[in-house]
Design an enzyme around this catalytic site. Structure first.
Site, short mmCIF file in Angstrom:
data_model
loop_
_atom_site.label_atom_id
_atom_site.label_comp_id
_atom_site.label_asym_id
_atom_site.label_seq_id
_atom_site.Cartn_x
_atom_site.Cartn_y
_atom_site.Cartn_z
CG ASN A 12 44.14 36.93 38.23
OD1 ASN A 12 43.20 37.41 37.61
ND2 ASN A 12 43.97 36.29 39.37
CG ASP A 14 40.38 36.90 38.13
OD1 ASP A 14 40.34 35.94 37.34
OD2 ASP A 14 40.60 36.78 39.35
CG HIS A 15 40.70 42.75 37.87
ND1 HIS A 15 39.52 42.70 38.58
CD2 HIS A 15 41.68 42.38 38.74
CE1 HIS A 15 39.78 42.33 39.83
NE2 HIS A 15 41.08 42.12 39.94
NE ARG A 23 28.56 50.81 30.74
CZ ARG A 23 28.78 51.72 29.80
NH1 ARG A 23 28.71 51.41 28.53
NH2 ARG A 23 29.09 52.94 30.14
CG HIS A 48 39.20 33.75 42.23
ND1 HIS A 48 39.42 34.56 43.32
CD2 HIS A 48 38.37 32.77 42.67
CE1 HIS A 48 38.76 34.09 44.36
NE2 HIS A 48 38.11 33.00 43.99
NE ARG A 50 34.79 36.88 44.38
CZ ARG A 50 35.40 37.07 45.56
NH1 ARG A 50 36.69 37.21 45.63
NH2 ARG A 50 34.69 37.16 46.67
NE ARG A 54 33.37 40.03 43.63
CZ ARG A 54 33.96 40.31 44.79
NH1 ARG A 54 35.12 40.93 44.80
NH2 ARG A 54 33.41 39.99 45.93
CD GLU A 78 43.68 32.93 41.94
OE1 GLU A 78 42.70 33.67 42.21
OE2 GLU A 78 44.80 33.38 41.76
CB THR A 109 41.77 36.55 47.73
OG1 THR A 109 41.20 36.20 46.48
CG2 THR A 109 41.85 35.33 48.62
CD GLU A 163 49.28 32.29 44.46
OE1 GLU A 163 49.04 31.41 43.61
OE2 GLU A 163 48.85 33.46 44.39
CG HIS A 205 46.42 39.19 46.78
ND1 HIS A 205 46.10 40.45 47.19
CD2 HIS A 205 45.27 38.61 46.38
CE1 HIS A 205 44.80 40.62 47.05
NE2 HIS A 205 44.27 39.53 46.55
N GLY A 206 48.58 41.47 45.03
CA GLY A 206 48.96 42.86 45.24
C GLY A 206 50.28 43.27 44.62
N GLY A 227 47.77 40.16 38.73
CA GLY A 227 46.60 40.50 37.94
C GLY A 227 46.25 41.97 37.91
CG HIS A 228 44.05 45.40 40.65
ND1 HIS A 228 44.60 46.57 41.10
CD2 HIS A 228 42.76 45.68 40.37
CE1 HIS A 228 43.68 47.52 41.08
NE2 HIS A 228 42.56 47.00 40.65
N1 PXP Z 1 46.89 34.90 43.74
C1 PXP Z 1 45.70 34.66 44.35
C2 PXP Z 1 45.55 33.39 45.13
C3 PXP Z 1 44.62 35.56 44.22
O1 PXP Z 1 43.46 35.31 44.83
C4 PXP Z 1 44.79 36.71 43.41
C5 PXP Z 1 43.63 37.63 43.20
O2 PXP Z 1 42.63 36.96 42.50
C6 PXP Z 1 46.04 36.91 42.80
C7 PXP Z 1 47.07 36.00 43.00
C8 PXP Z 1 46.31 38.11 41.96
O3 PXP Z 1 46.29 39.24 42.78
P1 PXP Z 1 46.36 40.71 42.17
O4 PXP Z 1 45.17 40.83 41.26
O5 PXP Z 1 46.30 41.59 43.35
O6 PXP Z 1 47.64 40.80 41.42
#
Ligand code: PXP
Length: 252
Positions: A12, A14-15, A23, A48, A50, A54, A78, A109, A163, A205-206, A227-228
């Site tokens: 992922n 996103d970040h 910026r 994702h 959103r 963001r 997502e 999420t 998921e 997630h996480g 992702g994170h």
């Molecule tokens: N899966 C889903 C459905 C999510 O919403 C997210 C966060 O966007 C992730 C996976 C990835 O989570 P993380 O960034 O905490 O690894």
């Protein structure tokens, strides 16, 4: 569908765009991030889009589509149920859509879809129908807690995958390791049900490299979306090496 070839790593990104949007610059470049992920073992790119935009922007979606296609890898988008987000999804034609709940004030999420609420169920059912009718061959995944009652309701939507929300498991791993076993038991129960109903079982997630081996040992998840932690760790090691190491852990 009883055996898993090897689990897929969905990265992922996103970040990468969180940093860019902070910026309003055009760096860090997502094309560069995508290529480094895909050349180092990512099987899929997850983003994702959103409603509050963001991080990922609409213009990022066709870029992810093109580059994942160039590398013959999967694109997982997502999304919640906002109309303009659905339109963008239709235009960029992902391989998978993962339907997630969304709250404007949340940091990320916060949990799975509340399908027990009939108005939520109806909205998601409508969204799934639109996406299926407008995106050729798209597969649908639903982001849910490891709760059998909810998963029985989800089955009515005929998802290709569920998921499982691993965020609480991940938190307990870091804070209260005594709870880990009960989360793992729940994941196993849910997996048994999904296998019996021919539904794929994904996780996300996480997650970090530390807790992943506990899930890998169970051999129940076909895909991990992370992702994170990857982007955070990349500050020290670079995104390519982080993805490469994680991919090796997953495919070992
Ligand atoms: N899966 C889903 C459905 C999510 O919403 C997210 C966060 O966007 C992730 C996976 C990835 O989570 P993380 O960034 O905490 O690894």
């Amino acid at each position: 569908m009883t055996s898993i070839n090897y689990p897929r790593l969905g990265v992922n990104i996103d970040h990468v765009t969180t940093l860019r949007q902070a910026r309003g610059e055009d760096y860090p470049c997502i094309k560069r991030a995508l290529k480094q992920c895909l050349e180092n073992g990512a099987d899929q790119i997850t983003i994702h889009l959103r409603e509050d935009r963001r991080h990922i922007q609409d213009a990022d979606c066709p870029i992810v589509r093109k580059i994942t296609k160039d590398y013959n890898k999967l694109f997982n988008l997502e999304l919640a149920t906002a109309k303009d987000v659905i339109e963008t999804a239709i235009h960029c034609s992902p391989d998978w859509v993962c339907i997630v709940p969304e709250k404007r004030e949340e940091k990320t999420t916060e949990g799975g879809l509340n399908l027990k609420d009939s108005s939520v169920f109806e909205k998601i059912s409508e969204t799934v129908d639109i996406l299926r009718s407008k995106i050729d061959g798209v597969k649908v995944s639903l982001f849910l807690e490891a709760n059998l009652e909810t998963i029985e309701i989800a089955e009515k939507l005929k998802p290709e995958a569920i998921e499982i929300h691993t965020g609480e498991f991940a938190k307990s791993f870091l804070i209260d390791s005594k709870k880990i076993e009960s989360y793992l038991r729940e994941f196993k129960n849910v997996h048994k049900y999904l296998i019996e109903h021919n539904i794929h079982c994904h996780a996300g997630h996480g997650l970090t490299d530390e807790m992943l081996p506990y899930l890998l040992d169970m051999n129940i998840f076909e895909e991990y979306n992370i992702g994170h932690w990857i982007i955070s760790e990349s500050i020290f090691r670079g995104i390519g090496p982080v993805v490469k190491d994680l991919s090796e852990i997953i495919k070992k």
